[in-house]
Design a protein around this motif. Structure first.
Motif, PDB file in Angstrom:
ATOM      1  N   LEU A 186       0.812  -1.225   0.000  1.00  0.00           N
ATOM      2  CA  LEU A 186       0.000   0.000   0.000  1.00  0.00           C
ATOM      3  C   LEU A 186       0.846   1.277   0.000  1.00  0.00           C
ATOM      4  CD1 LEU A 186      -2.716  -0.969   2.661  1.00  0.00           C
ATOM      5  CD2 LEU A 186      -2.911  -1.085   0.164  1.00  0.00           C
ATOM      6  N   PHE A 187       2.173   1.143   0.160  1.00  0.00           N
ATOM      7  CA  PHE A 187       2.983   2.318   0.457  1.00  0.00           C
ATOM      8  C   PHE A 187       4.179   2.483  -0.486  1.00  0.00           C
ATOM      9  CE2 PHE A 187       0.980   0.700   4.301  1.00  0.00           C
ATOM     10  CZ  PHE A 187       0.204   1.804   4.659  1.00  0.00           C
ATOM     11  N   HIS A 188       4.415   3.747  -0.892  1.00  0.00           N
ATOM     12  CA  HIS A 188       5.608   4.095  -1.669  1.00  0.00           C
ATOM     13  C   HIS A 188       6.861   3.994  -0.814  1.00  0.00           C
ATOM     14  CE1 HIS A 188       3.630   5.638  -5.250  1.00  0.00           C
ATOM     15  NE2 HIS A 188       2.879   6.460  -4.536  1.00  0.00           N
ATOM     16  N   ALA A 189       6.808   4.608   0.378  1.00  0.00           N
ATOM     17  CA  ALA A 189       7.970   4.702   1.252  1.00  0.00           C
ATOM     18  C   ALA A 189       7.501   5.060   2.658  1.00  0.00           C
ATOM     19  CB  ALA A 189       8.956   5.753   0.732  1.00  0.00           C
ATOM     20  N   TYR A 190       8.435   4.982   3.603  1.00  0.00           N
ATOM     21  CA  TYR A 190       8.121   5.221   5.014  1.00  0.00           C
ATOM     22  C   TYR A 190       9.069   6.267   5.596  1.00  0.00           C
ATOM     23  CZ  TYR A 190       8.194   4.440  10.057  1.00  0.00           C
ATOM     24  OH  TYR A 190       8.174   4.622  11.403  1.00  0.00           O
ATOM     25  N   TYR A 191       8.484   7.191   6.399  1.00  0.00           N
ATOM     26  CA  TYR A 191       9.252   8.185   7.139  1.00  0.00           C
ATOM     27  C   TYR A 191       9.041   7.926   8.634  1.00  0.00           C
ATOM     28  CZ  TYR A 191       8.902  10.519   2.600  1.00  0.00           C
ATOM     29  OH  TYR A 191       8.931  10.802   1.261  1.00  0.00           O
ATOM     30  N   GLY A 192      10.076   7.480   9.324  1.00  0.00           N
ATOM     31  CA  GLY A 192      10.006   7.220  10.754  1.00  0.00           C
ATOM     32  C   GLY A 192      10.540   8.413  11.537  1.00  0.00           C
ATOM     33  N   ILE A 193       9.667   9.106  12.238  1.00  0.00           N
ATOM     34  CA  ILE A 193      10.021  10.329  12.964  1.00  0.00           C
ATOM     35  C   ILE A 193      10.083  10.006  14.453  1.00  0.00           C
ATOM     36  CG2 ILE A 193       9.398  12.734  13.363  1.00  0.00           C
ATOM     37  CD1 ILE A 193       7.366  12.100  10.855  1.00  0.00           C
ATOM     38  N   SER A 194      11.253  10.235  15.067  1.00  0.00           N
ATOM     39  CA  SER A 194      11.461   9.834  16.461  1.00  0.00           C
ATOM     40  C   SER A 194      11.074   8.365  16.617  1.00  0.00           C
ATOM     41  CB  SER A 194      10.650  10.725  17.413  1.00  0.00           C
ATOM     42  OG  SER A 194      10.928  12.083  17.191  1.00  0.00           O
ATOM     43  N   GLN A 195      11.731   7.526  15.830  1.00  0.00           N
ATOM     44  CA  GLN A 195      11.358   6.120  15.687  1.00  0.00           C
ATOM     45  C   GLN A 195      11.473   5.357  17.006  1.00  0.00           C
ATOM     46  OE1 GLN A 195      10.277   4.242  12.774  1.00  0.00           O
ATOM     47  NE2 GLN A 195       9.787   2.897  14.492  1.00  0.00           N
ATOM     48  N   PHE A 230      14.613   7.833   8.229  1.00  0.00           N
ATOM     49  CA  PHE A 230      14.460   8.036   9.664  1.00  0.00           C
ATOM     50  C   PHE A 230      14.927   9.432  10.043  1.00  0.00           C
ATOM     51  CE2 PHE A 230      14.869   3.528   8.880  1.00  0.00           C
ATOM     52  CZ  PHE A 230      13.837   2.992   9.640  1.00  0.00           C
ATOM     53  N   ILE A 231      14.101  10.103  10.869  1.00  0.00           N
ATOM     54  CA  ILE A 231      14.350  11.495  11.261  1.00  0.00           C
ATOM     55  C   ILE A 231      14.308  11.581  12.782  1.00  0.00           C
ATOM     56  CG2 ILE A 231      13.456  13.852  11.167  1.00  0.00           C
ATOM     57  CD1 ILE A 231      12.158  13.059   8.453  1.00  0.00           C
ATOM     58  N   SER A 232      15.387  12.112  13.364  1.00  0.00           N
ATOM     59  CA  SER A 232      15.437  12.289  14.819  1.00  0.00           C
ATOM     60  C   SER A 232      15.949  13.673  15.172  1.00  0.00           C
ATOM     61  CB  SER A 232      16.361  11.242  15.465  1.00  0.00           C
ATOM     62  OG  SER A 232      15.765   9.972  15.493  1.00  0.00           O
ATOM     63  N   GLY A 233      15.458  14.207  16.289  1.00  0.00           N
ATOM     64  CA  GLY A 233      15.940  15.477  16.808  1.00  0.00           C
ATOM     65  C   GLY A 233      17.137  15.276  17.720  1.00  0.00           C
ATOM     66  N   ARG A 234      18.126  16.123  17.603  1.00  0.00           N
ATOM     67  CA  ARG A 234      19.365  15.985  18.382  1.00  0.00           C
ATOM     68  C   ARG A 234      19.110  16.034  19.878  1.00  0.00           C
ATOM     69  NH1 ARG A 234      23.646  19.460  20.300  1.00  0.00           N
ATOM     70  NH2 ARG A 234      22.599  21.333  19.538  1.00  0.00           N
ATOM     71  N   HIS A 235      18.114  16.817  20.309  1.00  0.00           N
ATOM     72  CA  HIS A 235      17.872  17.019  21.737  1.00  0.00           C
ATOM     73  C   HIS A 235      16.839  16.049  22.312  1.00  0.00           C
ATOM     74  CE1 HIS A 235      20.173  20.770  21.537  1.00  0.00           C
ATOM     75  NE2 HIS A 235      19.515  21.032  20.408  1.00  0.00           N
ATOM     76  N   ASP A 236      16.319  15.141  21.520  1.00  0.00           N
ATOM     77  CA  ASP A 236      15.237  14.262  21.945  1.00  0.00           C
ATOM     78  C   ASP A 236      15.695  13.315  23.056  1.00  0.00           C
ATOM     79  OD1 ASP A 236      12.927  12.801  22.180  1.00  0.00           O
ATOM     80  OD2 ASP A 236      12.907  12.067  20.106  1.00  0.00           O
ATOM     81  N   LEU A 237      14.998  13.357  24.198  1.00  0.00           N
ATOM     82  CA  LEU A 237      15.254  12.418  25.280  1.00  0.00           C
ATOM     83  C   LEU A 237      14.037  11.543  25.577  1.00  0.00           C
ATOM     84  CD1 LEU A 237      17.349  14.635  27.714  1.00  0.00           C
ATOM     85  CD2 LEU A 237      18.151  12.687  26.362  1.00  0.00           C
ATOM     86  N   ILE A 238      12.972  11.713  24.807  1.00  0.00           N
ATOM     87  CA  ILE A 238      11.837  10.786  24.902  1.00  0.00           C
ATOM     88  C   ILE A 238      12.162   9.535  24.093  1.00  0.00           C
ATOM     89  CG2 ILE A 238       9.388  10.440  24.402  1.00  0.00           C
ATOM     90  CD1 ILE A 238       8.981  13.427  24.839  1.00  0.00           C
ATOM     91  N   VAL A 239      12.599   9.756  22.860  1.00  0.00           N
ATOM     92  CA  VAL A 239      13.148   8.672  22.037  1.00  0.00           C
ATOM     93  C   VAL A 239      14.521   9.156  21.561  1.00  0.00           C
ATOM     94  CG1 VAL A 239      12.870   7.231  19.996  1.00  0.00           C
ATOM     95  CG2 VAL A 239      10.855   7.920  21.303  1.00  0.00           C
TER      96      VAL A 239
END
Length: 312
Positions: free
Chosen positions: A130-139, A254-263
């Motif tokens: 069903l999907f072209h591609a996936y973007y995992g944000i704060s995976q 995959f996209i992550s924030g440098r300061h993220d401490l939740i994930v």
């Protein structure tokens, strides 16, 4: 953009025993579809996200969905027995199939943020077609590993919070109050929902004053968040992507924030390096914590559109 090519509407979709709310916006209905799975459990984003996705709407028809039991999809009549990860995976597939039929498309792009990224990995296992591609944000990969990584990081880098964390003791924790105290420490360190406090204030303003929720629906947002957390948090804490999802059959970014401490970005990157996919890329947003799509919306839109154009 002329009015007959743009699109903007809300849609209540009947999914088994519930009505669930979609918000669909884009500058050109010919653009590819992007289905966004919000975080939480229960942190629906229809009430505030329009302010942050204007540039994204230039490239995609963006579909935000308040998941079962969340936001405008929350009612007291939702069967508690239906609040399971397996049911929400089924809901996601049904929403996707409806979108494909309504817009006469063959596939959509899938974005999952935090809890939504956990859902996305399961959905991609069941229906990659069903999907072209996936973007995992704060995976999300493994919540216990994420908590330990964040705990160790805070103890090393924040002298003030290190004292409180020392009294709390290292994870795993069995009591809700322990998780709550740790989350407060994360927010105080500016590693929580957003790194810059002004974004929190903007989100709150949009929730209260925006057309989508407003004061009349803010109670549904709060009750939906509590309801979803009550029945789905155990699923979140049992999840281990390293053991259950070793491969993804579509290109994955995959996209992550440098300061993220939740994930913490460290744990998401470990999974990015581990997982097998036809193509995979890693993106590090230097000015963000847990919500890079809110804190750096221009970079977010450019990142997604670059890969979408490449894969069309």
């Amino acid at each position: 953009m002329s009015e007959n090519t743009s699109i903007s509407f809300m849609k209540k979709l009947r999914i088994e025993n519930t009505k669930q709310m979609l918000m669909i916006n884009g500058n050109d209905k010919a653009n590819p579809l992007l289905l966004f799975l919000h975080g939480g459990p229960g942190t629906s984003q229809i009430g505030f996200i329009r302010s942050y996705q204007k540039e994204l709407e230039q490239h995609f028809t963006v579909v935000n969905w308040d998941q079962r039991g969340s936001g405008l999809s929350y009612t007291q009549q939702i069967p508690q027995s239906s609040m399971t990860i397996s049911q929400i995976i089924k809901d996601t597939i049904q929403v996707t199939e409806w979108l494909l039929d309504y817009f006469s498309k063959t596939k959509v792009y899938l974005a999952g943020h935090s809890w939504g990224s956990l859902l996305a990995l399961h959905v991609l296992q069941e229906r990659p077609d069903l999907f072209h591609a996936y973007y995992g944000i704060s995976q999300v990969t493994n919540t216990q590993l994420e908590e330990k990584t964040a705990y160790d990081s805070l103890r090393k880098t924040n002298r003030f919070l290190s004292v409180a964390l020392g009294l709390l003791g290292p994870p795993p924790w069995n009591k809700k109050i322990q998780h709550f105290i740790f989350r407060v420490c994360i927010e105080l360190s500016r590693g929580g929902f957003t790194h810059h406090r002004r974004h929190i204030l903007t989100v709150l303003y949009q929730l209260l004053a925006g057309n989508e929720y407003g004061i009349k629906n803010i109670s549904r947002f709060i009750r939906g968040q509590r309801f979803s957390a009550k029945y789905l948090t155990d699923d979140l804490f049992r999840f281990d992507a390293f053991n259950s999802v070793s491969s993804i059959k579509v290109p994955s970014f995959f996209i992550s924030g440098r300061h993220d401490l939740i994930v913490p970005a460290e744990t998401s990157k470990q999974y990015y390096q581990f997982v097998d996919a036809p193509e995979k890329r890693w993106h590090y947003f230097k000015n963000s914590a847990h919500t890079p799509h809110i804190e750096e919306p221009s970079l977010f839109a450019n990142t997604l559109s670059k890969h979408a154009v490449y894969h069309l």
